[in-house]
Design a protein around this motif. Structure first.
Motif, PDB file in Angstrom:
ATOM      1  N   ALA A   1       0.925  -1.040  -0.028  1.00  0.00           N
ATOM      2  CA  ALA A   1       0.175   0.024  -0.093  1.00  0.00           C
ATOM      3  C   ALA A   1       0.821   1.278  -0.062  1.00  0.00           C
ATOM      4  CB  ALA A   1      -1.123  -0.144   1.273  1.00  0.00           C
ATOM      5  N   LEU A   2       1.724   1.205   0.737  1.00  0.00           N
ATOM      6  CA  LEU A   2       2.758   2.449   0.894  1.00  0.00           C
ATOM      7  C   LEU A   2       3.415   2.556  -0.574  1.00  0.00           C
ATOM      8  CD1 LEU A   2       4.136   4.647   2.530  1.00  0.00           C
ATOM      9  CD2 LEU A   2       6.096   3.121   3.103  1.00  0.00           C
ATOM     10  N   VAL A   3       3.931   1.580  -1.060  1.00  0.00           N
ATOM     11  CA  VAL A   3       4.601   1.848  -2.573  1.00  0.00           C
ATOM     12  C   VAL A   3       3.470   2.597  -3.575  1.00  0.00           C
ATOM     13  CG1 VAL A   3       5.537   0.506  -4.542  1.00  0.00           C
ATOM     14  CG2 VAL A   3       6.040  -0.002  -2.278  1.00  0.00           C
ATOM     15  N   ARG A   4       2.356   1.928  -3.445  1.00  0.00           N
ATOM     16  CA  ARG A   4       1.430   2.480  -4.095  1.00  0.00           C
ATOM     17  C   ARG A   4       1.068   3.988  -3.979  1.00  0.00           C
ATOM     18  NH1 ARG A   4      -1.364  -2.300  -3.403  1.00  0.00           N
ATOM     19  NH2 ARG A   4      -2.754  -1.255  -1.872  1.00  0.00           N
ATOM     20  N   ARG A   5       1.148   4.365  -2.693  1.00  0.00           N
ATOM     21  CA  ARG A   5       0.332   5.819  -2.057  1.00  0.00           C
ATOM     22  C   ARG A   5       1.621   6.804  -2.509  1.00  0.00           C
ATOM     23  NH1 ARG A   5      -0.985   5.803   3.355  1.00  0.00           N
ATOM     24  NH2 ARG A   5      -1.961   8.028   2.891  1.00  0.00           N
ATOM     25  N   VAL A   6       2.624   6.213  -2.328  1.00  0.00           N
ATOM     26  CA  VAL A   6       3.943   7.223  -2.565  1.00  0.00           C
ATOM     27  C   VAL A   6       4.144   7.583  -3.969  1.00  0.00           C
ATOM     28  CG1 VAL A   6       6.526   7.083  -2.503  1.00  0.00           C
ATOM     29  CG2 VAL A   6       5.157   6.354  -0.450  1.00  0.00           C
ATOM     30  N   ALA A   7       3.930   6.516  -4.767  1.00  0.00           N
ATOM     31  CA  ALA A   7       4.108   6.553  -6.306  1.00  0.00           C
ATOM     32  C   ALA A   7       3.067   7.441  -6.773  1.00  0.00           C
ATOM     33  CB  ALA A   7       3.870   5.209  -6.960  1.00  0.00           C
ATOM     34  N   SER A   8       1.509   7.646  -6.170  1.00  0.00           N
ATOM     35  CA  SER A   8       0.754   8.346  -6.460  1.00  0.00           C
ATOM     36  C   SER A   8       0.679   9.631  -5.976  1.00  0.00           C
ATOM     37  CB  SER A   8      -0.564   7.836  -6.485  1.00  0.00           C
ATOM     38  OG  SER A   8      -0.884   7.585  -4.887  1.00  0.00           O
ATOM     39  N   GLY A   9       1.555   9.873  -4.976  1.00  0.00           N
ATOM     40  CA  GLY A   9       1.863  11.221  -4.345  1.00  0.00           C
ATOM     41  C   GLY A   9       0.648  11.360  -3.102  1.00  0.00           C
ATOM     42  N   GLU A  10       0.365  10.289  -2.731  1.00  0.00           N
ATOM     43  CA  GLU A  10      -0.837  10.413  -1.611  1.00  0.00           C
ATOM     44  C   GLU A  10      -0.138  10.389  -0.154  1.00  0.00           C
ATOM     45  OE1 GLU A  10      -3.935   7.659  -1.894  1.00  0.00           O
ATOM     46  OE2 GLU A  10      -3.741   7.349  -4.084  1.00  0.00           O
ATOM     47  N   ALA A  11       1.335   9.978  -0.026  1.00  0.00           N
ATOM     48  CA  ALA A  11       1.888   9.763   1.095  1.00  0.00           C
ATOM     49  C   ALA A  11       3.272  10.043   0.903  1.00  0.00           C
ATOM     50  CB  ALA A  11       1.615   8.148   1.496  1.00  0.00           C
ATOM     51  N   SER A  12       3.677  10.845   2.189  1.00  0.00           N
ATOM     52  CA  SER A  12       5.282  10.972   2.377  1.00  0.00           C
ATOM     53  C   SER A  12       5.840   9.532   2.575  1.00  0.00           C
ATOM     54  CB  SER A  12       5.561  11.924   3.380  1.00  0.00           C
ATOM     55  OG  SER A  12       6.596  11.906   4.027  1.00  0.00           O
ATOM     56  N   PRO A  13       7.047   9.475   2.097  1.00  0.00           N
ATOM     57  CA  PRO A  13       7.667   8.158   2.426  1.00  0.00           C
ATOM     58  C   PRO A  13       8.024   8.030   3.971  1.00  0.00           C
ATOM     59  CG  PRO A  13       9.229   9.528   1.013  1.00  0.00           C
ATOM     60  CD  PRO A  13       7.686  10.165   1.022  1.00  0.00           C
ATOM     61  N   LEU A  14       8.395   9.210   4.660  1.00  0.00           N
ATOM     62  CA  LEU A  14       8.819   9.158   5.872  1.00  0.00           C
ATOM     63  C   LEU A  14       7.731   8.903   6.781  1.00  0.00           C
ATOM     64  CD1 LEU A  14      11.014  12.503   6.286  1.00  0.00           C
ATOM     65  CD2 LEU A  14      11.742   9.936   5.953  1.00  0.00           C
ATOM     66  N   ALA A  15       6.546   9.585   6.705  1.00  0.00           N
ATOM     67  CA  ALA A  15       5.504   9.257   7.493  1.00  0.00           C
ATOM     68  C   ALA A  15       4.817   7.858   7.119  1.00  0.00           C
ATOM     69  CB  ALA A  15       4.268  10.107   7.188  1.00  0.00           C
ATOM     70  N   GLY A  16       4.898   7.369   6.043  1.00  0.00           N
ATOM     71  CA  GLY A  16       4.255   6.107   5.656  1.00  0.00           C
ATOM     72  C   GLY A  16       5.204   5.096   6.242  1.00  0.00           C
ATOM     73  N   TYR A  17       6.609   5.263   6.175  1.00  0.00           N
ATOM     74  CA  TYR A  17       7.592   4.240   6.686  1.00  0.00           C
ATOM     75  C   TYR A  17       7.263   3.941   8.156  1.00  0.00           C
ATOM     76  CZ  TYR A  17      11.768   1.865   7.357  1.00  0.00           C
ATOM     77  OH  TYR A  17      12.692   0.754   8.047  1.00  0.00           O
ATOM     78  N   GLY A  18       7.115   5.421   8.883  1.00  0.00           N
ATOM     79  CA  GLY A  18       6.841   5.325  10.270  1.00  0.00           C
ATOM     80  C   GLY A  18       5.728   4.545  10.705  1.00  0.00           C
ATOM     81  N   ALA A  19       4.881   4.790  10.156  1.00  0.00           N
ATOM     82  CA  ALA A  19       3.300   3.961  10.240  1.00  0.00           C
ATOM     83  C   ALA A  19       3.668   2.528  10.358  1.00  0.00           C
ATOM     84  CB  ALA A  19       2.351   4.273   9.410  1.00  0.00           C
ATOM     85  N   ILE A  20       4.407   1.902   9.241  1.00  0.00           N
ATOM     86  CA  ILE A  20       4.892   0.581   8.972  1.00  0.00           C
ATOM     87  C   ILE A  20       5.462   0.204  10.126  1.00  0.00           C
ATOM     88  CG2 ILE A  20       6.169  -1.226   7.618  1.00  0.00           C
ATOM     89  CD1 ILE A  20       5.015   0.052   5.236  1.00  0.00           C
ATOM     90  N   THR A  21       6.586   1.070  10.690  1.00  0.00           N
ATOM     91  CA  THR A  21       7.508   0.485  11.766  1.00  0.00           C
ATOM     92  C   THR A  21       6.771   0.406  13.034  1.00  0.00           C
ATOM     93  OG1 THR A  21       9.408   1.668  10.971  1.00  0.00           O
ATOM     94  CG2 THR A  21       9.516   1.501  13.094  1.00  0.00           C
ATOM     95  N   GLU A  22       5.867   1.167  13.368  1.00  0.00           N
ATOM     96  CA  GLU A  22       5.020   1.311  14.514  1.00  0.00           C
ATOM     97  C   GLU A  22       4.177  -0.272  14.511  1.00  0.00           C
ATOM     98  OE1 GLU A  22       2.716   4.799  15.116  1.00  0.00           O
ATOM     99  OE2 GLU A  22       4.452   5.833  15.159  1.00  0.00           O
ATOM    100  N   GLY A  23       3.486  -0.413  13.163  1.00  0.00           N
ATOM    101  CA  GLY A  23       2.847  -1.797  13.149  1.00  0.00           C
ATOM    102  C   GLY A  23       3.696  -3.198  13.564  1.00  0.00           C
ATOM    103  N   HIS A  24       4.925  -2.750  12.928  1.00  0.00           N
ATOM    104  CA  HIS A  24       6.036  -4.101  13.122  1.00  0.00           C
ATOM    105  C   HIS A  24       6.216  -4.153  14.404  1.00  0.00           C
ATOM    106  CE1 HIS A  24      10.108  -5.198  13.281  1.00  0.00           C
ATOM    107  NE2 HIS A  24       9.632  -6.465  12.871  1.00  0.00           N
TER     108      HIS A  24
END
Length: 695
Positions: free
Chosen positions: A90-113
């Motif tokens: 999902a993050l790859v798609r959202r970053v590619a479309s400009g919907e998400a920042s890679p920093l914030a999106g990556y941080g959310a994945i870190t928290e979930g992990h």
């Protein structure tokens, strides 16, 4: 001394005693007079003992008791890994479309992990059931593979490279993540990227096999009662005896330390030491060679001449040459001091009626005659200290220290964890009552448990997110020695480092700092053991504890200064071996053991044929690869930082400044900037030289 483990179970391996210890100065522990009073402005009675909390306000965490069997753990692992893969896609798609920042999106994945998977892997170190530990280790390998898939996403790497940071904090985080993705192979061509993935997976499996060979070591040695002359009667009473009346000894840290220090018969010490130094065996030597070769292949993918070159790009040292030059400087300082200490030990051996005449000091003799030297200079019974410092009182003492020096307070929370002896604590700011995070404690040995002393960061801090850490130890249930109290201080320093960080991004948590700085807060806190007022806090937290006689405390404090050069010399040897093993010439010798033989043979006591130290050197198998020098590097920094607390280590204003300028920053600023902010200057080495000389 602990009883030998039951043959049917798997058991832990404790942190090694002086001959093989992986930790630096914290092993030279001492306490002093409990009756010395704190300044009147801050009397000991002002310390509030840790209390039991009646309600939990901290962030929710894993329901440990709900994971009752391996299948439940595997289901949770399946769910966590699948969620991690979905979030990656999902993050790859959202970053590619400009919907998400890679920093914030990556941080959310870190928290979930962290929330879903890290606690499961942690159970592989502490769960009492072998089947659960095996399931947790398998889950850890699956986590590593899922993270590798995340970090190999070229689109995310491209987005990070294209990102325009808004400030220096974001710029540092961006660079850290770029390096993380590049190290995983996201910037490599597809074939090489796949090779990087395969190397990392093979490396993870080899590391686990190496560690299991140590934690599953169930060997015992049988000794006739007369062979154990010199050991305390209380220690012998704890040991099982076979049908012939012989005592059975295992290879945990407490047993090894007690026997090698106190057994009077040279043959007893030699027999035990030789068996102990074969932990891991030839199989682990082969695994170590394979691990280094895998790291070498991985480093070559990124244009590095060696694993050491690749690793030190992200450390304070910067490159292997700088680290080696640092070790050279230390060696020049300790060489004459070490020679003088060894001469004193040899003189004691020459005068020993239990030793054959004309015998040269051997490695299995060092701890014994070092203990004799300490007793000759400062007579006392180091084992007697245990009855004055029960384990829970030691925990409460360190927590009281945290309140006095750093403005913190701990509350114990009711909890059902993975083992009945494990504890859950909430950390609060003593001034405003703000909940900071939580600390889990698992302090006593049991079969199959992680055998060293360590802090496991389970949940990183971020705005609105409270951190969680677990402190794991293997302390004697009868009470702590000075060595163990200093170890507790060391690990507590790591725990505060994790819990007090207040970064804007979870991926800038404290233990993301360069490895040669990560040990600084822990080594700093060790220094409090030198202050005679530490035990003045003990009556306030443990009114029922037996007061320590002043003469015992005074002698123990003085004795801790004896043998420092020998200790640092051994640490230097470990660090040189690690750097060279992971250097460009590391595998030109036939095997890792050949390099160790050459280096140890050049040391004052030489190499003992048949000993296999590298087969149990698990620090460099794990995250300390090409980083063992960092213990001494951090010790030098910590000694200088403590000068800012002089003359009062308990000064709350300095402690608050340490919290705010160093610990709370996490990894948002380079270590050099944190040191400058606290000291007002760069690091000097003279404070470490004074410590080495016993001043």
């Amino acid at each position: 001394m602990r009883p030998a483990p039951a043959p049917a179970a798997t058991g832990p391996r404790g942190a090694p005693p002086p001959e093989r210890r992986p930790r630096p100065a914290r092993r030279l522990a001492a306490l002093m007079l409990a009756a010395v009073l704190l300044p009147a402005a801050r009397p000991a009675a002002a310390i509030e003992p840790p209390r039991l909390a009646t309600e939990a306000r901290s962030a929710p965490q894993l329901d440990w008791a709900a994971i009752e069997h391996p299948e439940a753990l595997r289901r949770r692992c399946d769910q966590g890994v699948q969620a991690l893969d979905r979030e990656r896609q999902a993050l790859v798609r959202r970053v590619a479309s400009g919907e998400a920042s890679p920093l914030a999106g990556y941080g959310a994945i870190t928290e979930g992990h962290e929330d879903r998977l890290l606690p499961l892997a942690f159970l592989g170190r502490v769960h009492p059931q072998d089947a659960m530990r095996q399931a947790a280790r398998a889950c850890e390998l699956r986590q590593q593979a899922a993270l590798q898939r995340l970090h190999q996403q070229t689109r995310l790497l491209e987005a990070l490279r294209a990102l325009a940071p808004t400030d220096p904090v974001e710029q540092r985080l961006r660079q850290l993540l770029i390096r993380r993705f590049e190290r995983a192979g996201a910037g490599l061509p597809p074939v090489e990227r796949d090779h990087a993935m395969a190397l990392q997976q093979a490396l993870g499996a080899e590391i686990q096999a190496f560690e299991r060979a140590l934690s599953d070591d169930r060997r015992v040695l049988a000794f006739e009662p007369e062979a154990l002359a010199g050991l305390p009667a209380a220690s012998l009473a704890e040991l099982p005896r076979d049908a012939r009346g012989r005592y059975s000894l295992g290879f945990d840290a407490v047993t090894a330390d007690t026997l090698l220090r106190l057994a009077r018969r040279p043959a007893t010490r030699e027999r035990y030491w030789r068996a102990w130094l074969r932990q891991g065996g030839e199989a682990n030597l082969r695994r170590l060679a394979r691990i280094v070769e895998l790291r070498r292949e991985h480093a070559a993918l990124f244009g590095a001449a060696s694993p050491a070159e690749l690793e030190l790009r992200e450390r304070m040292a910067g490159d292997p040459a700088t680290a080696a030059a640092f070790l050279d400087r230390l060696e020049a300082q300790i060489a004459p001091l070490q020679a003088a200490e060894l001469a004193e030990l040899q003189a004691l051996l020459d005068a020993d009626p239990d030793a054959p005449p004309g015998r040269r000091l051997q490695r299995w003799d060092q701890a014994h005659y070092l203990e004799r030297l300490r007793q000759a200079r400062h007579p006392h019974d180091p084992e007697a200290l245990r009855r004055h410092l029960p384990p829970q009182a030691a925990v409460d003492l360190v927590m009281a220290l945290a309140q006095r020096s750093f403005g913190l307070r701990f509350e114990r929370l009711p909890a059902t964890l993975w083992h009945p002896s494990a504890q859950r604590w909430r950390l609060l700011d003593a001034q405003d009552g703000r909940v900071i995070g939580e600390l889990l404690l698992d302090l006593h040995p049991r079969p199959g448990k992680y055998g060293h002393f360590a802090v496991f960061p389970l949940r990183g801090a971020a705005p609105g997110r409270q951190p969680l850490a677990a402190l794991v130890g293997n302390f004697d249930r009868e009470g702590l020695s000075l060595v163990e109290l200093e170890t507790l201080l060391h690990e507590f320093g790591h725990a505060l480092h994790v819990l007090l960080a207040r970064p804007r991004h979870v991926d800038a948590a404290a233990l993301q700092q360069p490895l040669d700085f990560v040990e600084v807060p822990s080594q700093l806190l060790e220094g409090w053991i030198d202050d005679p007022r530490l035990l003045a806090l003990l009556p306030g937290v443990c009114p029922r504890c037996v007061p320590m006689p002043p003469e015992l405390a005074q002698a123990a404090l003085a004795a801790r200064r004896v043998g420092r050069a020998l200790h640092v010399g051994r640490q230097l040897l470990f660090a040189r071996y690690d750097l060279q093993l992971h250097g460009p010439d590391g595998l030109r010798s036939p095997a890792p053991l050949a390099l160790w033989r050459r280096l140890e043979a050049a040391s004052p006591l030489g190499h003992v044929p048949g000993s296999l130290f590298p087969a149990s050197f698990d620090h460099i198998v794990g995250e300390y690869a090409a980083g063992y020098y960092g213990y001494l590097w951090a010790q030098v920094i910590a000694a200088d930082l403590r000068t800012a607390f002089a003359p009062d280590l308990f000064d709350p204003a300095t402690g608050r400044r340490w919290r705010e300028r160093v610990l709370e920053a996490g990894n948002e600023r380079p270590p050099e900037a944190l040191i400058q902010a606290f000291l007002g200057r760069s690091v000097r080495e003279d404070a470490f030289r004074r410590w080495l000389q016993g001043r």
